[in-house]
Write an enzyme that holds these catalytic residues in place. Structure first.
Site, PDB file in Angstrom:
ATOM      1  N   THR A 134      12.690 -18.314  -8.950  1.00  0.00           N
ATOM      2  CA  THR A 134      11.863 -18.114  -7.764  1.00  0.00           C
ATOM      3  C   THR A 134      10.443 -17.669  -8.125  1.00  0.00           C
ATOM      4  OG1 THR A 134      11.615 -16.577  -5.896  1.00  0.00           O
ATOM      5  CG2 THR A 134      12.958 -15.819  -7.694  1.00  0.00           C
ATOM      6  N   ASP A 135       9.516 -17.902  -7.194  1.00  0.00           N
ATOM      7  CA  ASP A 135       8.147 -17.402  -7.394  1.00  0.00           C
ATOM      8  C   ASP A 135       8.073 -15.884  -7.209  1.00  0.00           C
ATOM      9  OD1 ASP A 135       8.530 -17.313  -4.636  1.00  0.00           O
ATOM     10  OD2 ASP A 135       6.676 -18.361  -4.123  1.00  0.00           O
ATOM     11  N   GLU A 136       9.143 -15.283  -6.658  1.00  0.00           N
ATOM     12  CA  GLU A 136       9.083 -13.848  -6.366  1.00  0.00           C
ATOM     13  C   GLU A 136       9.028 -13.005  -7.639  1.00  0.00           C
ATOM     14  OE1 GLU A 136      11.452 -12.436  -3.154  1.00  0.00           O
ATOM     15  OE2 GLU A 136      11.617 -14.402  -2.235  1.00  0.00           O
ATOM     16  N   TYR A 159      16.187  -8.053  -5.717  1.00  0.00           N
ATOM     17  CA  TYR A 159      16.440  -9.490  -5.894  1.00  0.00           C
ATOM     18  C   TYR A 159      15.526 -10.079  -6.969  1.00  0.00           C
ATOM     19  CZ  TYR A 159      15.834 -14.507  -5.074  1.00  0.00           C
ATOM     20  OH  TYR A 159      15.701 -15.870  -5.242  1.00  0.00           O
ATOM     21  N   LYS A 163      16.324 -11.664 -10.754  1.00  0.00           N
ATOM     22  CA  LYS A 163      15.967 -13.034 -11.137  1.00  0.00           C
ATOM     23  C   LYS A 163      15.013 -13.013 -12.339  1.00  0.00           C
ATOM     24  CE  LYS A 163      16.875 -16.466  -9.446  1.00  0.00           C
ATOM     25  NZ  LYS A 163      18.050 -17.389  -9.621  1.00  0.00           N
TER      26      LYS A 163
HETATM   27  P1  NAD Z   1      22.318 -19.307  -1.403  1.00  0.00           P
HETATM   28  O1  NAD Z   1      22.509 -17.833  -1.222  1.00  0.00           O
HETATM   29  O2  NAD Z   1      22.245 -20.176  -0.208  1.00  0.00           O
HETATM   30  O3  NAD Z   1      23.506 -19.887  -2.308  1.00  0.00           O
HETATM   31  C1  NAD Z   1      23.969 -19.241  -3.455  1.00  0.00           C
HETATM   32  C2  NAD Z   1      25.299 -19.880  -3.857  1.00  0.00           C
HETATM   33  O4  NAD Z   1      25.760 -19.236  -5.051  1.00  0.00           O
HETATM   34  C3  NAD Z   1      26.396 -19.699  -2.814  1.00  0.00           C
HETATM   35  O5  NAD Z   1      27.074 -20.922  -2.637  1.00  0.00           O
HETATM   36  C4  NAD Z   1      27.314 -18.661  -3.416  1.00  0.00           C
HETATM   37  O6  NAD Z   1      28.661 -18.799  -3.021  1.00  0.00           O
HETATM   38  C5  NAD Z   1      27.139 -18.930  -4.900  1.00  0.00           C
HETATM   39  N1  NAD Z   1      27.434 -17.758  -5.734  1.00  0.00           N
HETATM   40  C6  NAD Z   1      27.022 -16.477  -5.541  1.00  0.00           C
HETATM   41  N2  NAD Z   1      27.499 -15.693  -6.516  1.00  0.00           N
HETATM   42  C7  NAD Z   1      28.226 -16.488  -7.355  1.00  0.00           C
HETATM   43  C8  NAD Z   1      28.947 -16.269  -8.552  1.00  0.00           C
HETATM   44  N3  NAD Z   1      29.031 -15.045  -9.102  1.00  0.00           N
HETATM   45  N4  NAD Z   1      29.562 -17.316  -9.152  1.00  0.00           N
HETATM   46  C9  NAD Z   1      29.487 -18.564  -8.607  1.00  0.00           C
HETATM   47  N5  NAD Z   1      28.820 -18.833  -7.464  1.00  0.00           N
HETATM   48  C10 NAD Z   1      28.186 -17.819  -6.857  1.00  0.00           C
HETATM   49  O7  NAD Z   1      21.041 -19.445  -2.321  1.00  0.00           O
HETATM   50  P2  NAD Z   1      19.906 -20.571  -2.313  1.00  0.00           P
HETATM   51  O8  NAD Z   1      18.889 -20.198  -1.313  1.00  0.00           O
HETATM   52  O9  NAD Z   1      20.548 -21.885  -2.270  1.00  0.00           O
HETATM   53  O10 NAD Z   1      19.265 -20.334  -3.755  1.00  0.00           O
HETATM   54  C11 NAD Z   1      19.785 -21.016  -4.892  1.00  0.00           C
HETATM   55  C12 NAD Z   1      18.984 -20.616  -6.113  1.00  0.00           C
HETATM   56  O11 NAD Z   1      17.623 -20.945  -5.926  1.00  0.00           O
HETATM   57  C13 NAD Z   1      19.033 -19.103  -6.384  1.00  0.00           C
HETATM   58  O12 NAD Z   1      19.127 -18.917  -7.772  1.00  0.00           O
HETATM   59  C14 NAD Z   1      17.702 -18.604  -5.862  1.00  0.00           C
HETATM   60  O13 NAD Z   1      17.274 -17.478  -6.583  1.00  0.00           O
HETATM   61  C15 NAD Z   1      16.815 -19.797  -6.119  1.00  0.00           C
HETATM   62  N6  NAD Z   1      15.664 -19.949  -5.197  1.00  0.00           N
HETATM   63  C16 NAD Z   1      15.865 -19.886  -3.842  1.00  0.00           C
HETATM   64  C17 NAD Z   1      14.760 -20.078  -2.998  1.00  0.00           C
HETATM   65  C18 NAD Z   1      14.910 -20.090  -1.488  1.00  0.00           C
HETATM   66  O14 NAD Z   1      13.913 -20.155  -0.781  1.00  0.00           O
HETATM   67  N7  NAD Z   1      16.127 -20.049  -0.953  1.00  0.00           N
HETATM   68  C19 NAD Z   1      13.505 -20.294  -3.538  1.00  0.00           C
HETATM   69  C20 NAD Z   1      13.357 -20.347  -4.928  1.00  0.00           C
HETATM   70  C21 NAD Z   1      14.455 -20.175  -5.747  1.00  0.00           C
END
Ligand code: NAD
Length: 353
Positions: A134-136, A159, A163
């Site tokens: 993430t950019d955070e 969070y 990350k």
């Molecule tokens: P999300 O919370 O919607 O999904 C996370 C998934 O991971 C879920 O399906 C959950 O069941 C699974 N999970 C959690 N803990 C687990 C574990 N210990 N073992 C296996 N599975 C596990 O998250 P998202 O928004 O889809 O984000 C996905 C990735 O992208 C993350 O790494 C997040 O940091 C990164 N990201 C998200 C955003 C955003 O805007 N949502 C932006 C940049 C990066």
């Protein structure tokens, strides 16, 4: 590249990525997800009966399971989405964030290293470990400037700190052990299948029901927004052609204040729901106490990804938001099923006991 181990592929971005892979590529998909509140098999319903997708319910922290999956399926690449992803929840309960985001990534890296070092030379050369971040991790910006890949890390929430730690582990596994890693740091995503706790899906569902739309502080915090399919395409591009050990920032060049996001969302809903008794939806806006430690502004410089790998977003914020709202209006059954009772749209992350 034949077989991808996608972790967190029942969540928002991971789920969209798995659907993207099934539609636009020929790879085999091994999907490992713990199915926390944020992971939902309903998201994967379009893949039922698809022989190229195997779902495994399990934890990325489970060493035996991860080792077994890598070996049994002869995985060619790992794409790590699995995470606890909601800043507000990390304020209330940081332990799960350290567990999954930091220790889980460590476990994946260590298992991947062991597996990779046992491969023959062509398998070794082709293997990839792509970490989705993430950019955070870069902290907060003032009114000008953008995050580049060279920006120093300064995470402010539990969070983003978890990350950031995972990004450092990925970097170290490349520099120390030579594991062929790639890292992407992306701005805020929005689109179909996002659990309705984050700003856009939460405000959409609340507005449709005529409930107040909470806006943290004065609504002036700025985020860069990217439509999720554009993010999926960026990850695929980096996987195909990214330089090993490199970091690629991913962003939509769409900075908006939270207030602008909610205003745009409300006027689109006015148009899409002409008979709604809650029009104009903007009157539902309610200012609430700010999030503790709320970062002021994020903005991404995605120049490296654009110039090196020819990636660019296809959706503008307005076109992507229209698609997203239309999807939520047409997929009320998905929303009802994933909101299974553990979360009902209440405020989280106020740091109150
Ligand atoms: P999300 O919370 O919607 O999904 C996370 C998934 O991971 C879920 O399906 C959950 O069941 C699974 N999970 C959690 N803990 C687990 C574990 N210990 N073992 C296996 N599975 C596990 O998250 P998202 O928004 O889809 O984000 C996905 C990735 O992208 C993350 O790494 C997040 O940091 C990164 N990201 C998200 C955003 C955003 O805007 N949502 C932006 C940049 C990066």
């Amino acid at each position: 590249m034949q077989t991808l181990l996608v972790t967190g592929g029942a969540g928002f971005i991971g789920g969209n990525f798995v659907l993207f892979l099934a539609k636009e590529t020929g790879v085999q998909i091994l999907n490992l997800d713990k199915l926390t509140y944020a992971g939902n098999l309903d998201t994967l319903a379009p893949l039922r009966g698809n022989g190229r997708h195997v779902f495994v319910e399990g934890d990325i922290c489970d060493r035996d399971l991860v080792r077994r999956l890598l070996g049994d399926y002869r995985v060619d690449a790992v794409v790590n989405f699995a995470a606890e992803s909601h800043v507000d929840r990390s304020i209330d309960g940081p332990a799960a964030f350290v567990e999954t985001n930091l220790l889980g990534t460590f476990n994946l890296l260590d298992c991947a290293r062991e597996y990779w070092s046992g491969l023959g030379s062509s398998g070794k050369n082709g293997f990839r470990f792509l970490h989705v971040s993430t950019d955070e991790v870069y902290g907060s910006l003032g009114p000008s400037g953008k995050f580049a890949e060279t920006t120093a890390y300064a995470p402010n929430s539990p969070y983003s700190a978890s990350k950031a730690g995972s990004d450092h582990l990925v970097r170290a596994w490349h520099h120390t052990y030579g594991l062929p890693v790639l890292t992407t740091n992306c701005s805020n995503n929005y689109g179909p299948y996002q659990f309705p706790e984050k700003l856009i899906p939460l405000a959409t569902l609340k507005a449709m029901r005529g409930e107040s739309l909470p806006i943290y502080g004065d609504g002036s915090n700025v985020r860069d927004w990217l439509y999720v399919e554009d993010h999926c395409r960026a990850i695929w591009r980096v996987l195909e052609a990214g330089r090993l050990g490199e970091v690629y920032n991913v962003g939509g060049d769409s900075e908006r204040t939270n207030l602008q996001v909610v205003d745009t969302l409300c006027s689109l809903l006015d148009e899409l729901l002409p008979d709604s008794p809650h029009r104009p939806h903007a009157r539902l806006k309610t200012f609430v106490d700010d999030r503790p430690g709320h970062d002021k502004r994020y903005a991404i410089d995605a120049h490296k990804l654009q110039s090196e790998l020819g990636w660019g977003p296809r959706e503008s914020f307005e076109s992507g938001l229209r698609k997203t709202l239309t999807w939520y209006l047409e997929n009320q059954a998905w929303c009802r099923r994933v909101m299974d009772g553990s979360y009902r749209g209440e405020r989280l992350g106020t740091a109150n006991e």
